[in-house]
Design a protein around this motif. Structure first.
Motif, PDB file in Angstrom:
ATOM      1  N   LEU A 196      17.208  65.754 -87.584  1.00 44.89           N
ATOM      2  CA  LEU A 196      16.669  64.466 -88.015  1.00 44.89           C
ATOM      3  C   LEU A 196      17.859  63.547 -88.245  1.00 44.89           C
ATOM      4  O   LEU A 196      18.626  63.736 -89.184  1.00 44.89           O
ATOM      5  CB  LEU A 196      15.837  64.613 -89.293  1.00 44.89           C
ATOM      6  CG  LEU A 196      14.483  65.306 -89.127  1.00 44.89           C
ATOM      7  CD1 LEU A 196      13.805  65.479 -90.477  1.00 44.89           C
ATOM      8  CD2 LEU A 196      13.573  64.507 -88.190  1.00 44.89           C
ATOM      9  N   ARG A 197      17.989  62.564 -87.379  1.00 49.74           N
ATOM     10  CA  ARG A 197      19.141  61.679 -87.433  1.00 49.74           C
ATOM     11  C   ARG A 197      18.677  60.265 -87.096  1.00 49.74           C
ATOM     12  O   ARG A 197      17.908  60.054 -86.148  1.00 49.74           O
ATOM     13  CB  ARG A 197      20.206  62.150 -86.439  1.00 49.74           C
ATOM     14  CG  ARG A 197      21.504  61.347 -86.497  1.00 49.74           C
ATOM     15  CD  ARG A 197      22.425  61.775 -85.368  1.00 49.74           C
ATOM     16  NE  ARG A 197      23.692  61.057 -85.429  1.00 49.74           N
ATOM     17  CZ  ARG A 197      24.824  61.593 -85.884  1.00 49.74           C
ATOM     18  NH1 ARG A 197      24.823  62.843 -86.312  1.00 49.74           N
ATOM     19  NH2 ARG A 197      25.931  60.892 -85.924  1.00 49.74           N
ATOM     20  N   ARG A 198      19.154  59.316 -87.850  1.00 45.00           N
ATOM     21  CA  ARG A 198      18.804  57.913 -87.576  1.00 45.00           C
ATOM     22  C   ARG A 198      19.597  57.388 -86.382  1.00 45.00           C
ATOM     23  O   ARG A 198      20.735  57.780 -86.157  1.00 45.00           O
ATOM     24  CB  ARG A 198      19.091  57.051 -88.790  1.00 45.00           C
ATOM     25  CG  ARG A 198      18.188  57.351 -89.983  1.00 45.00           C
ATOM     26  CD  ARG A 198      18.541  56.453 -91.145  1.00 45.00           C
ATOM     27  NE  ARG A 198      17.674  56.689 -92.292  1.00 45.00           N
ATOM     28  CZ  ARG A 198      17.788  56.061 -93.451  1.00 45.00           C
ATOM     29  NH1 ARG A 198      18.747  55.165 -93.640  1.00 45.00           N
ATOM     30  NH2 ARG A 198      16.941  56.315 -94.438  1.00 45.00           N
ATOM     31  N   GLU A 237      15.095  50.683 -85.687  1.00 44.92           N
ATOM     32  CA  GLU A 237      15.576  52.000 -86.087  1.00 44.92           C
ATOM     33  C   GLU A 237      14.563  53.072 -85.712  1.00 44.92           C
ATOM     34  O   GLU A 237      13.352  52.903 -85.925  1.00 44.92           O
ATOM     35  CB  GLU A 237      15.832  52.036 -87.590  1.00 44.92           C
ATOM     36  CG  GLU A 237      16.487  53.336 -88.054  1.00 44.92           C
ATOM     37  CD  GLU A 237      16.785  53.316 -89.538  1.00 44.92           C
ATOM     38  OE1 GLU A 237      15.904  53.760 -90.303  1.00 44.92           O
ATOM     39  OE2 GLU A 237      17.867  52.847 -89.922  1.00 44.92           O
ATOM     40  N   ARG A 265      14.125  57.699 -85.299  1.00 47.75           N
ATOM     41  CA  ARG A 265      14.638  58.988 -85.748  1.00 47.75           C
ATOM     42  C   ARG A 265      14.684  59.941 -84.562  1.00 47.75           C
ATOM     43  O   ARG A 265      13.727  60.027 -83.786  1.00 47.75           O
ATOM     44  CB  ARG A 265      13.764  59.570 -86.864  1.00 47.75           C
ATOM     45  CG  ARG A 265      13.819  58.804 -88.160  1.00 47.75           C
ATOM     46  CD  ARG A 265      13.010  59.498 -89.250  1.00 47.75           C
ATOM     47  NE  ARG A 265      11.613  59.626 -88.877  1.00 47.75           N
ATOM     48  CZ  ARG A 265      10.695  58.649 -89.038  1.00 47.75           C
ATOM     49  NH1 ARG A 265      11.066  57.489 -89.570  1.00 47.75           N
ATOM     50  NH2 ARG A 265       9.456  58.842 -88.680  1.00 47.75           N
ATOM     51  N   GLN A 299      14.567  63.676 -83.154  1.00 43.27           N
ATOM     52  CA  GLN A 299      14.070  64.991 -83.563  1.00 43.27           C
ATOM     53  C   GLN A 299      14.730  66.118 -82.787  1.00 43.27           C
ATOM     54  O   GLN A 299      15.264  67.049 -83.372  1.00 43.27           O
ATOM     55  CB  GLN A 299      12.542  65.062 -83.385  1.00 43.27           C
ATOM     56  CG  GLN A 299      11.768  64.388 -84.496  1.00 43.27           C
ATOM     57  CD  GLN A 299      10.316  64.832 -84.498  1.00 43.27           C
ATOM     58  OE1 GLN A 299       9.778  65.207 -83.469  1.00 43.27           O
ATOM     59  NE2 GLN A 299       9.675  64.768 -85.641  1.00 43.27           N
ATOM     60  N   ILE A 351      12.571  61.050 -79.577  1.00 43.55           N
ATOM     61  CA  ILE A 351      12.657  60.151 -80.721  1.00 43.55           C
ATOM     62  C   ILE A 351      11.259  59.879 -81.252  1.00 43.55           C
ATOM     63  O   ILE A 351      10.255  60.073 -80.560  1.00 43.55           O
ATOM     64  CB  ILE A 351      13.360  58.827 -80.340  1.00 43.55           C
ATOM     65  CG1 ILE A 351      12.560  58.097 -79.247  1.00 43.55           C
ATOM     66  CG2 ILE A 351      14.788  59.087 -79.886  1.00 43.55           C
ATOM     67  CD1 ILE A 351      13.088  56.706 -78.928  1.00 43.55           C
ATOM     68  N   GLY A 380       9.082  57.124 -84.322  1.00 47.15           N
ATOM     69  CA  GLY A 380       9.196  55.958 -85.190  1.00 47.15           C
ATOM     70  C   GLY A 380       9.117  54.643 -84.452  1.00 47.15           C
ATOM     71  O   GLY A 380       9.481  53.595 -84.991  1.00 47.15           O
TER      72      GLY A 380
END
Length: 685
Positions: free
Chosen positions: A598-600, A611, A613, A615, A624, A626
């Motif tokens: 989990l990384r922005r 932005e 996230r 996975q 990704i 979001g």
């Protein structure tokens, strides 16, 4: 001899003659002279001011009086009270000034050639006929040799005879005293050191060379520590350093690294250059233990962690190490029970020929199903078995079980059994192997012993003899996990291996475009073919890897693609059902390894930024979430910022339910991406 000494010794009641014409004082003087000459005793006398008026000649000769004579000097200046006790000094002074007797006081004097001498003296005041004080008279004895003997005994009791460092007893006493003095409010650090590869020096070059090496290690260690602490040898190749009033981790790390660097420099002994290493565990009181027993235990746990992480390192103790040690101890106890109650079992994984796709053998793998914890990985319990001495019992049980099971299979099917370095070092191994073969009634050529590169850490003539004895039995030998340990082409030249097993770390991902593993596998195969050896590629999981391994020239493959480890009955059923033919299963095409994270990140789509996230991530793409994208965006080019101010071009391959799959225009470096970001990505939009 002075008149005072004479009268003090014999008194005025002595007879003038003993009947044979000899004066009693003359005979007495001869006896005194004989006593002074032939025994350790001697006499002394002072005047009323405490100045020496008589001292036996042999003592005068042994005292360095500087530029003056001994006679006439104060007794307290010629003989100094031994020790640092001011109470004793005041007591002796009290006796001299109070004119009362004293007995057996230890004193010392400056001897000739600069060497101190020790004495025991006794004395009493003497008075004339009218009671006037005339001085002191007394005797003494030489304690020098006794004190030197006691000092040597004390040195042997508290110092290591080989290195002259503090020994185990002195280190324990010093640590107890240091911890008692700090009383829990000042830090004290304890370093435990263990030499890496020292056993190989002893085994190959002999104990005399090993002892000479330990002396140099002690010297280097003392220089590295300097006056910061007390250095001791606990025995063997184990050392300790006590560092009072030191708890700074940065300073301790710096010292530990300096010690490791110093001890790792080459040693030159008997014309040979010897290289060893050092691992260090560090515990700090009072946080890591308020008593010596706890502190040493925790330092030892830190040392264990340092060695487990690769040696040549230092590690600080932390609470998780104790929890891990307790867990290992419980697992060790459970493993003993499992071995006694037959809780272990053997599973067999097929080994398949790349030319015929037929099963030519199975590897025997020990498995453990814990009654409470379920299946426990061999990677967890095998190291524990090696540490606690169970590996030989387990290894022999697996060997006999595998030989018994293979006896029920077709005669051209082999079984491979792992042999640990500890088993390999046991001179009884050939006898055990012969017994297992005879007990099962199988030909020696049906048994293949898999040996890891760890056996070459202590390579010696005994290793060569073991290889010859095993080959004389007729069993096959395979070098397991090639390329992951202490690989050396030198031992391939001498060791009589029939097969090289290529570790799965080189196999996985070999079919992915741009991966270098295929080139490494090809080089190993060419080497093996030149030496007349077979090759087995381990860990195949994807079907397209089979064709690649076949093209690279490997003679055998092993992995989940042809079957997971199975009980002996299932292995026999597989051989009978398909006539020995193997069927591949699982994914057909390799894909880049995925990392769940989990990384922005910041995504730019059609000029808009937002932005998202991440996975799942691989070197070629990412999933990704979001962002609301419809199917109409599939095929669109986007840009994504996963690293600070670095935009990566990608294409949307699918989009649904707020998630999307991206394919990168060029592969990315996952190792670099997994490093901590230099700043938090800003929110946009």
């Amino acid at each position: 001899m002075s008149r005072n000494l004479r009268s003090g010794l014999f008194g005025r009641s002595a007879r003038a003659s003993d009947g044979d014409g000899t004066d009693w004082p003359q005979r007495a003087m001869r006896l005194v002279e004989e006593f002074e000459t032939s025994s350790a005793g001697w006499f002394w006398e002072t005047d009323r001011h405490g100045r020496l008026t008589y001292l036996s000649a042999k003592v005068v000769e042994q005292i360095d009086a500087g530029d003056g004579a001994v006679m006439g000097q104060p007794l307290g200046e010629v003989f100094v009270v031994d020790g640092a006790s001011s109470d004793t000094e005041r007591t002796l002074s009290f006796h001299l000034t109070s004119r009362v007797s004293f007995s057996d006081y230890s004193v010392r004097s400056r001897g000739v050639a600069g060497q101190e001498r020790w004495w025991s003296i006794s004395g009493r005041p003497i008075f004339d006929e009218v009671g006037n004080f005339r001085g002191f008279i007394g005797n003494g004895s030489d304690l020098t040799e006794k004190r030197r003997s006691e000092a040597e005994i004390n040195r042997l009791a508290l110092f290591d005879s080989l290195t002259d460092l503090a020994n185990r007893q002195r280190m324990r006493i010093s640590l107890d005293q240091t911890l008692a003095e700090t009383s829990g409010y000042r830090a004290t650090a304890l370093m435990l050191l263990d030499l890496d590869r020292f056993k190989a020096v002893n085994d190959t070059l002999g104990h005399q060379t090993g002892d000479a090496l330990l002396k140099q290690v002690g010297q280097r260690l003392s220089r590295a520590v300097g006056g910061a602490g007390l250095v001791g040898r606990m025995g063997g190749d184990e050392f300790q350093v006590i560092l009072p009033n030191e708890g700074g981790r940065d300073r301790l790390s710096e010292l530990a690294e300096r010690i490791i660097a110093a001890l790792s420099q080459p040693y030159f002994l008997n014309g040979s250059s010897i290289s060893i290493g050092c691992s260090i565990g560090i515990a700090i009181a009072p946080g890591d233990g308020e008593d010596s027993e706890t502190l040493v235990r925790n330092g030892d746990l830190a040392l264990y962690a340092a060695k487990a992480d690769g040696r040549g390192l230092h590690r600080f103790y932390h609470q998780d190490m104790l929890i891990g040690a307790q867990s290992r101890k419980q697992l060790e106890d459970d493993l003993r029970t499992a071995l006694a109650q037959n809780q272990l079992h053997v599973a067999y994984q097929p080994v398949v020929s790349t030319k015929t796709t037929r099963i030519v053998g199975f590897e025997a793998l020990v498995r453990w199903t814990h009654p409470e914890r379920g299946a426990i990985s061999p990677a967890e319990f095998i190291p524990i078995a090696e540490d606690c001495g169970l590996i030989e019992s387990i290894g022999e049980w697996v060997l006999r079980t595998a030989c018994h099971d293979v006896a029920h299979w077709p005669g051209d099917v082999r079984v491979a059994v792992n042999v640990s370095p500890i088993q390999f070092a046991n001179p009884a191994l050939p006898t055990i192997v012969t017994s297992a073969l005879a007990g099962a009634g199988i030909a020696a050529g049906r048994l293949e012993l898999e040996i890891t590169e760890g056996v070459f850490l202590n390579e010696s003539s005994s290793s060569e003899q073991m290889f010859r004895k095993l080959k004389a039995i007729g069993v096959r030998l395979a070098l397991d996990d090639f390329g992951t340990g202490y690989s050396s082409l030198g031992y391939l030249k001498n060791a009589p291996f029939d097969k090289i097993k290529i570790d799965q770390s080189f196999v996985r991902g070999a079919a992915v475009p741009g991966n270098r593993n295929a080139a490494i596998i090809k080089a190993i195969v060419m080497l093996a073919e030149t030496l007349g050896m077979e090759t087995t590629a381990e860990g195949l999981e994807v079907q397209d890897e089979i064709e690649l391994i076949r093209e690279l020239g490997c003679s055998h493959v092993q992995g989940y693609v042809y079957g997971k480890p199975m009980p002996a009955a299932e292995a026999l059923a597989q051989l009978e059902a398909q006539g020995g033919a193997a069927s591949a299963s699982g994914f057909k095409v390799s894909r880049s390894p995925r990392i769940k994270m989990l990384r922005r990140a910041v995504l730019e789509v059609a000029g808009e930024r937002g932005e998202v996230r991440i996975q799942n991530l691989s070197s070629t793409g990412a999933m990704i979430e979001g962002i609301a994208l419809s199917d109409q965006f599939v095929g669109h080019e986007v840009r994504i910022e996963m690293m600070d101010r670095q935009m990566i071009s990608a294409t949307i391959r699918w989009a649904r339910n707020g998630k999307a799959g991206l394919q990168f225009a060029e592969p990315i470096d996952l190792d670099r991406l997994q490093q901590p970001p230099s700043r938090i990505l800003r929110k946009t939009g």
